[in-house]
Write a protein that holds these residues in place. Structure first.
Motif, PDB file in Angstrom:
ATOM      1  N   GLY A  15       0.849  -1.186   0.000  1.00 36.86           N
ATOM      2  CA  GLY A  15       0.000   0.000   0.000  1.00 36.86           C
ATOM      3  C   GLY A  15       0.885   1.236   0.000  1.00 36.86           C
ATOM      4  N   GLU A  16       0.372   2.320   0.560  1.00 37.42           N
ATOM      5  CA  GLU A  16       1.143   3.557   0.605  1.00 37.42           C
ATOM      6  C   GLU A  16       1.789   3.797   1.959  1.00 37.42           C
ATOM      7  OE1 GLU A  16      -1.426   6.725  -0.562  1.00 37.42           O
ATOM      8  OE2 GLU A  16      -1.614   6.002  -2.611  1.00 37.42           O
ATOM      9  N   ASP A  17       1.432   2.970   2.977  1.00 37.54           N
ATOM     10  CA  ASP A  17       1.866   3.306   4.321  1.00 37.54           C
ATOM     11  C   ASP A  17       2.668   2.228   5.056  1.00 37.54           C
ATOM     12  OD1 ASP A  17      -0.276   1.625   4.532  1.00 37.54           O
ATOM     13  OD2 ASP A  17      -1.356   2.806   6.011  1.00 37.54           O
ATOM     14  N   ILE A  18       3.013   1.145   4.378  1.00 34.97           N
ATOM     15  CA  ILE A  18       3.814   0.103   5.012  1.00 34.97           C
ATOM     16  C   ILE A  18       5.046  -0.148   4.148  1.00 34.97           C
ATOM     17  CG2 ILE A  18       3.908  -2.298   5.789  1.00 34.97           C
ATOM     18  CD1 ILE A  18       0.861  -2.138   6.193  1.00 34.97           C
ATOM     19  N   GLU A  19       6.225  -0.013   4.765  1.00 36.18           N
ATOM     20  CA  GLU A  19       7.480  -0.243   4.056  1.00 36.18           C
ATOM     21  C   GLU A  19       8.250  -1.361   4.754  1.00 36.18           C
ATOM     22  OE1 GLU A  19      11.546   2.007   2.539  1.00 36.18           O
ATOM     23  OE2 GLU A  19      10.169   3.069   3.869  1.00 36.18           O
ATOM     24  N   ILE A  20       8.692  -2.331   3.986  1.00 36.93           N
ATOM     25  CA  ILE A  20       9.515  -3.433   4.474  1.00 36.93           C
ATOM     26  C   ILE A  20      10.911  -3.213   3.905  1.00 36.93           C
ATOM     27  CG2 ILE A  20       9.803  -5.939   4.595  1.00 36.93           C
ATOM     28  CD1 ILE A  20       7.070  -5.036   5.656  1.00 36.93           C
ATOM     29  N   LYS A  21      11.909  -3.070   4.779  1.00 34.74           N
ATOM     30  CA  LYS A  21      13.269  -2.786   4.327  1.00 34.74           C
ATOM     31  C   LYS A  21      14.205  -3.909   4.749  1.00 34.74           C
ATOM     32  CE  LYS A  21      16.768   0.796   4.201  1.00 34.74           C
ATOM     33  NZ  LYS A  21      17.096   2.184   4.528  1.00 34.74           N
ATOM     34  N   ILE A  22      15.074  -4.329   3.846  1.00 38.00           N
ATOM     35  CA  ILE A  22      16.088  -5.337   4.154  1.00 38.00           C
ATOM     36  C   ILE A  22      17.233  -4.620   4.865  1.00 38.00           C
ATOM     37  CG2 ILE A  22      17.622  -7.122   3.240  1.00 38.00           C
ATOM     38  CD1 ILE A  22      14.511  -7.551   2.818  1.00 38.00           C
ATOM     39  N   VAL A  23      17.451  -4.970   6.133  1.00 36.56           N
ATOM     40  CA  VAL A  23      18.443  -4.291   6.946  1.00 36.56           C
ATOM     41  C   VAL A  23      19.780  -5.029   6.916  1.00 36.56           C
ATOM     42  CG1 VAL A  23      18.973  -3.518   9.299  1.00 36.56           C
ATOM     43  CG2 VAL A  23      16.635  -3.354   8.433  1.00 36.56           C
ATOM     44  N   LYS A  24      19.724  -6.362   6.995  1.00 39.13           N
ATOM     45  CA  LYS A  24      20.959  -7.141   7.083  1.00 39.13           C
ATOM     46  C   LYS A  24      20.739  -8.535   6.514  1.00 39.13           C
ATOM     47  CE  LYS A  24      24.333  -8.419  10.641  1.00 39.13           C
ATOM     48  NZ  LYS A  24      24.610  -8.369  12.092  1.00 39.13           N
ATOM     49  N   VAL A  25      21.713  -9.036   5.775  1.00 41.25           N
ATOM     50  CA  VAL A  25      21.685 -10.403   5.265  1.00 41.25           C
ATOM     51  C   VAL A  25      22.994 -11.051   5.688  1.00 41.25           C
ATOM     52  CG1 VAL A  25      21.548 -11.867   3.209  1.00 41.25           C
ATOM     53  CG2 VAL A  25      20.332  -9.678   3.257  1.00 41.25           C
ATOM     54  N   GLU A  26      22.887 -12.139   6.487  1.00 43.85           N
ATOM     55  CA  GLU A  26      24.095 -12.760   7.017  1.00 43.85           C
ATOM     56  C   GLU A  26      23.833 -14.199   7.431  1.00 43.85           C
ATOM     57  OE1 GLU A  26      26.052 -11.941  11.142  1.00 43.85           O
ATOM     58  OE2 GLU A  26      26.814 -10.439   9.733  1.00 43.85           O
ATOM     59  N   ASP A  27      24.712 -15.091   7.049  1.00 39.40           N
ATOM     60  CA  ASP A  27      24.664 -16.499   7.476  1.00 39.40           C
ATOM     61  C   ASP A  27      23.290 -17.142   7.298  1.00 39.40           C
ATOM     62  OD1 ASP A  27      27.351 -16.344   8.217  1.00 39.40           O
ATOM     63  OD2 ASP A  27      26.861 -15.700  10.254  1.00 39.40           O
ATOM     64  N   GLY A  28      22.664 -16.920   6.187  1.00 39.71           N
ATOM     65  CA  GLY A  28      21.398 -17.579   5.892  1.00 39.71           C
ATOM     66  C   GLY A  28      20.188 -16.959   6.555  1.00 39.71           C
ATOM     67  N   SER A  29      20.345 -15.805   7.216  1.00 40.85           N
ATOM     68  CA  SER A  29      19.175 -15.149   7.796  1.00 40.85           C
ATOM     69  C   SER A  29      19.089 -13.716   7.268  1.00 40.85           C
ATOM     70  CB  SER A  29      19.225 -15.153   9.322  1.00 40.85           C
ATOM     71  OG  SER A  29      20.246 -14.306   9.782  1.00 40.85           O
ATOM     72  N   VAL A  30      17.894 -13.181   7.342  1.00 39.91           N
ATOM     73  CA  VAL A  30      17.626 -11.840   6.846  1.00 39.91           C
ATOM     74  C   VAL A  30      16.993 -11.043   7.976  1.00 39.91           C
ATOM     75  CG1 VAL A  30      16.329 -10.494   5.161  1.00 39.91           C
ATOM     76  CG2 VAL A  30      17.244 -12.717   4.512  1.00 39.91           C
ATOM     77  N   ILE A  32      14.865  -7.739   8.791  1.00 39.11           N
ATOM     78  CA  ILE A  32      14.032  -6.764   8.098  1.00 39.11           C
ATOM     79  C   ILE A  32      13.557  -5.697   9.065  1.00 39.11           C
ATOM     80  CG2 ILE A  32      13.284  -8.395   6.324  1.00 39.11           C
ATOM     81  CD1 ILE A  32      10.630  -8.629   7.813  1.00 39.11           C
ATOM     82  N   GLY A  33      13.292  -4.533   8.516  1.00 42.86           N
ATOM     83  CA  GLY A  33      12.694  -3.450   9.279  1.00 42.86           C
ATOM     84  C   GLY A  33      11.326  -3.163   8.688  1.00 42.86           C
ATOM     85  N   ILE A  34      10.370  -2.847   9.537  1.00 38.98           N
ATOM     86  CA  ILE A  34       9.010  -2.583   9.080  1.00 38.98           C
ATOM     87  C   ILE A  34       8.579  -1.218   9.582  1.00 38.98           C
ATOM     88  CG2 ILE A  34       6.614  -3.358   9.108  1.00 38.98           C
ATOM     89  CD1 ILE A  34       7.736  -6.179   9.835  1.00 38.98           C
ATOM     90  N   GLU A  35       8.217  -0.349   8.675  1.00 32.06           N
ATOM     91  CA  GLU A  35       7.629   0.935   9.037  1.00 32.06           C
ATOM     92  C   GLU A  35       6.159   0.878   8.675  1.00 32.06           C
ATOM     93  OE1 GLU A  35       9.329   4.669   7.968  1.00 32.06           O
ATOM     94  OE2 GLU A  35      11.369   3.905   8.178  1.00 32.06           O
TER      95      GLU A  35
END
Length: 70
Positions: A15-30, A32-35
């Protein structure tokens, strides 16, 4: 299901009001940050499923207790 590839620092919008950001990728895990707006509830799926199961069990227990009073 939408499958999308993102790199560290990239994001996607829901939508216009939810952002999912990839913060870190390391050792097979991700990481994420959610605004999102404060009125949106954000839960990990396993937590949601546990709460849902516990609520179902509580309803069954309450019904059983009520039967004892009849």
């Amino acid at each position: 299901m939408l499958v999308i590839t993102r790199k560290k620092g990239e994001s996607l919008l829901i939508g216009e009001d939810i952002e999912i950001k990839i913060v870190k990728v390391e050792d097979g895990s991700v990481k994420i940050g959610i605004e999102a707006p404060k009125d949106k509830v954000i839960l990990r799926k396993e937590v949601y499923e546990n709460v849902k199961q516990e609520n179902s069990e509580a309803i069954i227990s309450a019904d059983e207790i009520l039967k004892l009073f009849k």
